[in-house]
Design a protein around this motif. Structure first.
Motif, mmCIF file in Angstrom:
data_model
loop_
_atom_site.group_PDB
_atom_site.id
_atom_site.type_symbol
_atom_site.label_atom_id
_atom_site.label_comp_id
_atom_site.label_asym_id
_atom_site.label_seq_id
_atom_site.Cartn_x
_atom_site.Cartn_y
_atom_site.Cartn_z
ATOM 1 N N PRO A 43 1.054 -0.462 -0.068
ATOM 2 C CA PRO A 43 -0.116 0.220 0.385
ATOM 3 C C PRO A 43 0.845 0.788 -0.576
ATOM 4 C CG PRO A 43 -0.784 -1.283 2.294
ATOM 5 C CD PRO A 43 0.597 -1.878 1.028
ATOM 6 N N SER A 44 1.805 1.009 0.665
ATOM 7 C CA SER A 44 3.083 2.525 0.585
ATOM 8 C C SER A 44 4.466 2.083 0.368
ATOM 9 C CB SER A 44 2.772 3.321 2.292
ATOM 10 O OG SER A 44 3.166 2.605 3.236
ATOM 11 N N GLU A 45 5.566 3.138 0.053
ATOM 12 C CA GLU A 45 6.391 2.706 -0.038
ATOM 13 C C GLU A 45 7.041 1.409 1.570
ATOM 14 O OE1 GLU A 45 10.851 4.053 -1.794
ATOM 15 O OE2 GLU A 45 9.115 5.351 -1.318
ATOM 16 N N GLU A 46 7.057 2.381 2.799
ATOM 17 C CA GLU A 46 7.362 2.181 4.155
ATOM 18 C C GLU A 46 6.821 0.467 4.520
ATOM 19 O OE1 GLU A 46 5.347 5.311 3.372
ATOM 20 O OE2 GLU A 46 7.069 6.653 2.997
ATOM 21 N N ASP A 47 5.534 -0.173 4.043
ATOM 22 C CA ASP A 47 5.284 -1.136 3.942
ATOM 23 C C ASP A 47 5.823 -1.704 3.045
ATOM 24 O OD1 ASP A 47 3.188 -0.557 6.182
ATOM 25 O OD2 ASP A 47 1.983 0.379 5.041
ATOM 26 N N ALA A 48 5.953 -1.957 2.026
ATOM 27 C CA ALA A 48 7.260 -3.151 1.364
ATOM 28 C C ALA A 48 8.116 -4.170 1.717
ATOM 29 C CB ALA A 48 7.158 -2.044 0.148
ATOM 30 N N ASP A 49 7.988 -4.891 1.809
ATOM 31 C CA ASP A 49 8.702 -5.506 1.854
ATOM 32 C C ASP A 49 9.681 -5.861 0.327
ATOM 33 O OD1 ASP A 49 7.728 -6.675 3.982
ATOM 34 O OD2 ASP A 49 5.763 -7.909 3.222
ATOM 35 N N THR A 50 10.834 -6.311 0.953
ATOM 36 C CA THR A 50 12.084 -6.485 -0.100
ATOM 37 C C THR A 50 11.935 -7.919 -0.945
ATOM 38 O OG1 THR A 50 13.604 -7.021 0.923
ATOM 39 C CG2 THR A 50 13.228 -4.853 0.786
ATOM 40 N N THR A 51 12.481 -7.940 -1.261
ATOM 41 C CA THR A 51 12.330 -9.488 -2.718
ATOM 42 C C THR A 51 13.998 -9.393 -3.379
ATOM 43 O OG1 THR A 51 10.499 -9.187 -3.000
ATOM 44 C CG2 THR A 51 11.408 -10.742 -4.618
ATOM 45 N N GLU A 52 14.782 -10.468 -3.706
ATOM 46 C CA GLU A 52 16.180 -10.626 -4.255
ATOM 47 C C GLU A 52 15.340 -10.796 -5.370
ATOM 48 O OE1 GLU A 52 19.615 -12.843 -2.885
ATOM 49 O OE2 GLU A 52 18.649 -14.236 -4.270
ATOM 50 N N LEU A 53 16.125 -10.071 -6.518
ATOM 51 C CA LEU A 53 16.373 -10.089 -7.866
ATOM 52 C C LEU A 53 17.350 -10.515 -8.489
ATOM 53 C CD1 LEU A 53 13.901 -7.124 -8.774
ATOM 54 C CD2 LEU A 53 12.879 -9.460 -8.435
ATOM 55 N N ARG A 54 17.318 -11.519 -9.063
ATOM 56 C CA ARG A 54 18.536 -12.020 -9.655
ATOM 57 C C ARG A 54 18.482 -11.987 -11.621
ATOM 58 N NH1 ARG A 54 21.694 -13.893 -6.405
ATOM 59 N NH2 ARG A 54 23.162 -15.458 -7.724
ATOM 60 N N LEU A 55 18.962 -10.914 -12.078
ATOM 61 C CA LEU A 55 19.462 -11.063 -13.117
ATOM 62 C C LEU A 55 20.114 -11.106 -13.628
ATOM 63 C CD1 LEU A 55 17.700 -7.736 -13.163
ATOM 64 C CD2 LEU A 55 16.502 -9.637 -13.997
ATOM 65 N N ARG A 56 20.479 -11.985 -14.535
ATOM 66 C CA ARG A 56 21.512 -12.838 -16.011
ATOM 67 C C ARG A 56 21.146 -11.880 -17.298
ATOM 68 N NH1 ARG A 56 22.881 -15.910 -19.853
ATOM 69 N NH2 ARG A 56 20.323 -17.005 -19.700
ATOM 70 N N GLU A 57 22.791 -11.090 -16.876
ATOM 71 C CA GLU A 57 23.219 -11.003 -18.684
ATOM 72 C C GLU A 57 23.118 -11.918 -19.273
ATOM 73 O OE1 GLU A 57 25.573 -7.347 -20.826
ATOM 74 O OE2 GLU A 57 25.627 -7.458 -18.364
ATOM 75 N N LYS A 58 22.132 -11.504 -20.843
ATOM 76 C CA LYS A 58 22.393 -12.705 -21.339
ATOM 77 C C LYS A 58 23.696 -12.721 -21.967
ATOM 78 C CE LYS A 58 18.160 -14.633 -21.528
ATOM 79 N NZ LYS A 58 17.966 -15.943 -22.878
ATOM 80 N N GLY A 59 24.239 -13.519 -22.690
ATOM 81 C CA GLY A 59 25.362 -13.985 -23.848
ATOM 82 C C GLY A 59 26.786 -14.419 -22.677
ATOM 83 N N THR A 60 25.787 -13.845 -21.170
ATOM 84 C CA THR A 60 27.876 -13.913 -20.027
ATOM 85 C C THR A 60 27.389 -14.381 -18.485
ATOM 86 O OG1 THR A 60 26.989 -11.775 -18.508
ATOM 87 C CG2 THR A 60 27.821 -10.944 -20.862
ATOM 88 N N ASP A 61 28.071 -14.461 -17.888
ATOM 89 C CA ASP A 61 28.019 -15.496 -17.157
ATOM 90 C C ASP A 61 27.899 -14.681 -15.831
ATOM 91 O OD1 ASP A 61 30.440 -14.489 -16.600
ATOM 92 O OD2 ASP A 61 31.537 -16.130 -15.954
ATOM 93 N N LYS A 62 27.499 -13.141 -15.982
ATOM 94 C CA LYS A 62 27.258 -12.580 -14.793
ATOM 95 C C LYS A 62 26.013 -12.465 -14.165
ATOM 96 C CE LYS A 62 30.180 -8.712 -16.034
ATOM 97 N NZ LYS A 62 30.011 -7.470 -16.405
ATOM 98 N N VAL A 63 25.797 -11.928 -13.107
ATOM 99 C CA VAL A 63 23.942 -12.154 -12.569
ATOM 100 C C VAL A 63 24.272 -10.820 -11.356
ATOM 101 C CG1 VAL A 63 22.667 -13.043 -11.154
ATOM 102 C CG2 VAL A 63 24.485 -14.787 -12.655
ATOM 103 N N HIS A 64 23.914 -9.650 -12.114
ATOM 104 C CA HIS A 64 23.558 -8.714 -10.857
ATOM 105 C C HIS A 64 22.297 -9.238 -10.040
ATOM 106 C CE1 HIS A 64 25.845 -6.652 -14.082
ATOM 107 N NE2 HIS A 64 24.741 -7.213 -14.807
ATOM 108 N N ILE A 65 22.758 -9.198 -8.866
ATOM 109 C CA ILE A 65 21.852 -8.759 -7.889
ATOM 110 C C ILE A 65 21.643 -8.103 -7.303
ATOM 111 C CG2 ILE A 65 21.506 -10.592 -5.885
ATOM 112 C CD1 ILE A 65 24.051 -11.734 -6.350
#
Length: 102
Positions: A43-65
């Motif tokens: 409902p608001s930014e103060e109430d928001a829970d964080t979630t881990e997002l793991r994004l792998r750059e296509k064509g590489t082995d890098k995963v940005h967390i």
């Protein structure tokens, strides 16, 4: 791998290693913000829970967390006619980069 328009593709990785979604952006943060807007908004930014997002750059082995969170906010007064009254906002915080060994 960079496309002709300068954008790169980032695959959202689940814990099992599956990559169900791909987001594009000039930077990993831009793609992470797009992914975060798909989270269940609080409902608001103060109430928001964080979630881990793991994004792998296509064509590489890098995963940005990233830690991402989303919330609902009232649309601005000068919004276009097609925009709903309530919009989803999101933010992310970079946690690091990992490399996959597959």
């Amino acid at each position: 791998m960079v496309r002709e328009d300068g954008k790169r593709n980032f695959a959202l990785r689940e814990e099992e290693g599956e990559e169900p979604s791909v987001f594009s952006g000039n930077t990993p943060r831009q793609a992470a913000l797009k992914a975060a807007r798909r989270l269940d908004p609080a409902p608001s930014e103060e109430d928001a829970d964080t979630t881990e997002l793991r994004l792998r750059e296509k064509g590489t082995d890098k995963v940005h967390i990233y830690e991402g969170w989303a919330w609902n906010e009232e649309a601005p007064d000068d919004k276009p006619d097609w925009m709903p009254e309530e919009i989803t906002e999101a933010n992310v915080s970079k946690e690091g980069i990992d490399h996959i060994d597959e």
